[in-house]
Motif scaffolding. Sequence first.
Motif, PDB file in Angstrom:
ATOM      1  N   ARG A   1     -31.901  35.111 -12.858  1.00 31.36           N
ATOM      2  CA  ARG A   1     -32.629  36.078 -12.046  1.00 31.36           C
ATOM      3  C   ARG A   1     -32.539  35.719 -10.566  1.00 31.36           C
ATOM      4  NH1 ARG A   1     -33.680  40.646 -10.167  1.00 31.36           N
ATOM      5  NH2 ARG A   1     -35.782  40.986  -9.342  1.00 31.36           N
ATOM      6  N   LEU A   2     -32.542  34.423 -10.270  1.00 32.08           N
ATOM      7  CA  LEU A   2     -32.418  33.976  -8.886  1.00 32.08           C
ATOM      8  C   LEU A   2     -31.110  34.461  -8.280  1.00 32.08           C
ATOM      9  CD1 LEU A   2     -33.922  32.138  -6.783  1.00 32.08           C
ATOM     10  CD2 LEU A   2     -32.382  30.314  -7.515  1.00 32.08           C
ATOM     11  N   GLY A   3     -30.027  34.323  -9.033  1.00 32.37           N
ATOM     12  CA  GLY A   3     -28.737  34.810  -8.561  1.00 32.37           C
ATOM     13  C   GLY A   3     -28.720  36.309  -8.370  1.00 32.37           C
ATOM     14  N   GLU A   4     -29.405  37.025  -9.259  1.00 28.10           N
ATOM     15  CA  GLU A   4     -29.473  38.482  -9.144  1.00 28.10           C
ATOM     16  C   GLU A   4     -30.239  38.892  -7.878  1.00 28.10           C
ATOM     17  OE1 GLU A   4     -31.316  39.545 -12.785  1.00 28.10           O
ATOM     18  OE2 GLU A   4     -29.480  39.325 -13.984  1.00 28.10           O
ATOM     19  N   ILE A   5     -31.319  38.160  -7.574  1.00 27.56           N
ATOM     20  CA  ILE A   5     -32.082  38.444  -6.351  1.00 27.56           C
ATOM     21  C   ILE A   5     -31.195  38.265  -5.124  1.00 27.56           C
ATOM     22  CG2 ILE A   5     -33.925  37.567  -4.863  1.00 27.56           C
ATOM     23  CD1 ILE A   5     -35.483  36.892  -7.432  1.00 27.56           C
ATOM     24  N   ALA A   6     -30.455  37.161  -5.110  1.00 29.73           N
ATOM     25  CA  ALA A   6     -29.585  36.884  -3.964  1.00 29.73           C
ATOM     26  C   ALA A   6     -28.512  37.951  -3.812  1.00 29.73           C
ATOM     27  CB  ALA A   6     -28.948  35.508  -4.121  1.00 29.73           C
ATOM     28  N   THR A   7     -27.906  38.343  -4.914  1.00 29.36           N
ATOM     29  CA  THR A   7     -26.839  39.344  -4.867  1.00 29.36           C
ATOM     30  C   THR A   7     -27.368  40.689  -4.401  1.00 29.36           C
ATOM     31  OG1 THR A   7     -25.613  38.236  -6.638  1.00 29.36           O
ATOM     32  CG2 THR A   7     -25.101  40.549  -6.230  1.00 29.36           C
ATOM     33  N   THR A   8     -28.509  41.090  -4.930  1.00 27.74           N
ATOM     34  CA  THR A   8     -29.095  42.384  -4.568  1.00 27.74           C
ATOM     35  C   THR A   8     -29.501  42.420  -3.102  1.00 27.74           C
ATOM     36  OG1 THR A   8     -29.921  42.733  -6.815  1.00 27.74           O
ATOM     37  CG2 THR A   8     -30.970  44.000  -5.050  1.00 27.74           C
ATOM     38  N   GLU A   9     -30.203  41.397  -2.657  1.00 28.36           N
ATOM     39  CA  GLU A   9     -30.709  41.407  -1.280  1.00 28.36           C
ATOM     40  C   GLU A   9     -29.586  41.234  -0.265  1.00 28.36           C
ATOM     41  OE1 GLU A   9     -33.994  38.689  -1.007  1.00 28.36           O
ATOM     42  OE2 GLU A   9     -35.323  40.120  -2.000  1.00 28.36           O
ATOM     43  N   SER A  10     -28.576  40.443  -0.612  1.00 24.71           N
ATOM     44  CA  SER A  10     -27.483  40.225   0.348  1.00 24.71           C
ATOM     45  C   SER A  10     -26.571  41.432   0.481  1.00 24.71           C
ATOM     46  CB  SER A  10     -26.651  39.006  -0.072  1.00 24.71           C
ATOM     47  OG  SER A  10     -25.979  39.251  -1.298  1.00 24.71           O
ATOM     48  N   SER A  11     -26.615  42.330  -0.494  1.00 21.15           N
ATOM     49  CA  SER A  11     -25.758  43.519  -0.436  1.00 21.15           C
ATOM     50  C   SER A  11     -26.452  44.713   0.200  1.00 21.15           C
ATOM     51  CB  SER A  11     -25.286  43.896  -1.843  1.00 21.15           C
ATOM     52  OG  SER A  11     -26.396  44.210  -2.678  1.00 21.15           O
ATOM     53  N   ALA A  12     -27.743  44.598   0.456  1.00 19.75           N
ATOM     54  CA  ALA A  12     -28.475  45.691   1.094  1.00 19.75           C
ATOM     55  C   ALA A  12     -28.127  45.759   2.571  1.00 19.75           C
ATOM     56  CB  ALA A  12     -29.976  45.487   0.920  1.00 19.75           C
TER      57      ALA A  12
END
Length: 380
Positions: A354-365
Amino acid sequence: MNEAVFPQPAGEPVAQPTPAPPLGLLAELTHRCPLRCTYCSNPLQLDGRSSELDTETWKRVFSEAAELGVIHIHLSGGEPTARKDIVELTRHASEVGLYTNLITSGVGVSDDKLDALLEAGCDHIQLSLQGADAQITELVGGYRGGFEKKEAFARSVVERGFPLTLNAVIHRMNIHQVPQMIQKAVDFGAKRLEIAHTQYYGWALKNRAQLMPAREDVDRTITEVEEARERLKGTLVIDAVFPDYYAKYPKLCNGGWGARTLSVTPAGRALPCHAAETIKHLEFWYVQDHSIADIWSSSPAFEAYRGTSWMKEPCRSCERRHIDFGGCRCQALALTGDAANTDPACIKSDMHQRLGEIATTESSAVVDPGAAVYRGFRAG
């Protein structure tokens, strides 16, 4: 991801039931600051000027720290030079045998003040660098003219023979400038540069969606730092801290909870790390009521996560429990709701994916600087 940037410590430190004396003290003299950095690690609830410890109390704290075995003291804030007694405090720290490191924005520090600090025995200056040019510096720090003032201050420091370290906190707003910041460190005459990716506490956690870098940008930064280290050997030492959100294992947070260093807030709360106040159930002792020695050995907050006896699974039986001691307690709380859980930076945590998913989602915004929440009150 280049795994070399998350190195395993050499050997396993042994957990000590009775703590050895601390090596360092972070003295947060004030939360007042001319900058309003979006990544600031100060708490969201800042200590006001009226609650700051007085001069004599800070001097007693420094003396007690030296007697306990502390070797170096970091005079920090906020902006420590906002204190009118900064020269007196620096002199006292030097007189009791502490190696003094002034952590400053460099904004508003006159040549006369710099000379007085040198005369008082300041050993080292650490200057924050928000960007490699005026535009990014102002965007991140919320202060117009900051870059030019920092450049002039850095040159004044070096001209006077002070050892100078630049500290560049890296995030999505400035990660593209890492090579330029490395060159600025050389141009300024610094001997050391810290490339420290944002740790998400305090104001940085509040602004995480605006600050989270993409993984490919982090990977590029790793290569840029490694190449610069090789190219600048003998000229500039580069230390680097890379993001937990892309790690496989957590870092040994702050040298271990209550193991090597302690912090004191402007109002006198003694903390095992600068973000420990986010763990609301802890009982923090104040330097007005207890000696530094008693706080270090017996404070409930320091005892709470010291060593390994507090651990739950998978940390309790993990072969790394004496290497990283479960990682960061504040990050575990922020991301899982329980400070005793495994730091999600660890691959063994249920939250790791989930931590990786948070990073991926927020960094792509899309970055929206207008949505950033700038740090609170200024120096005064």
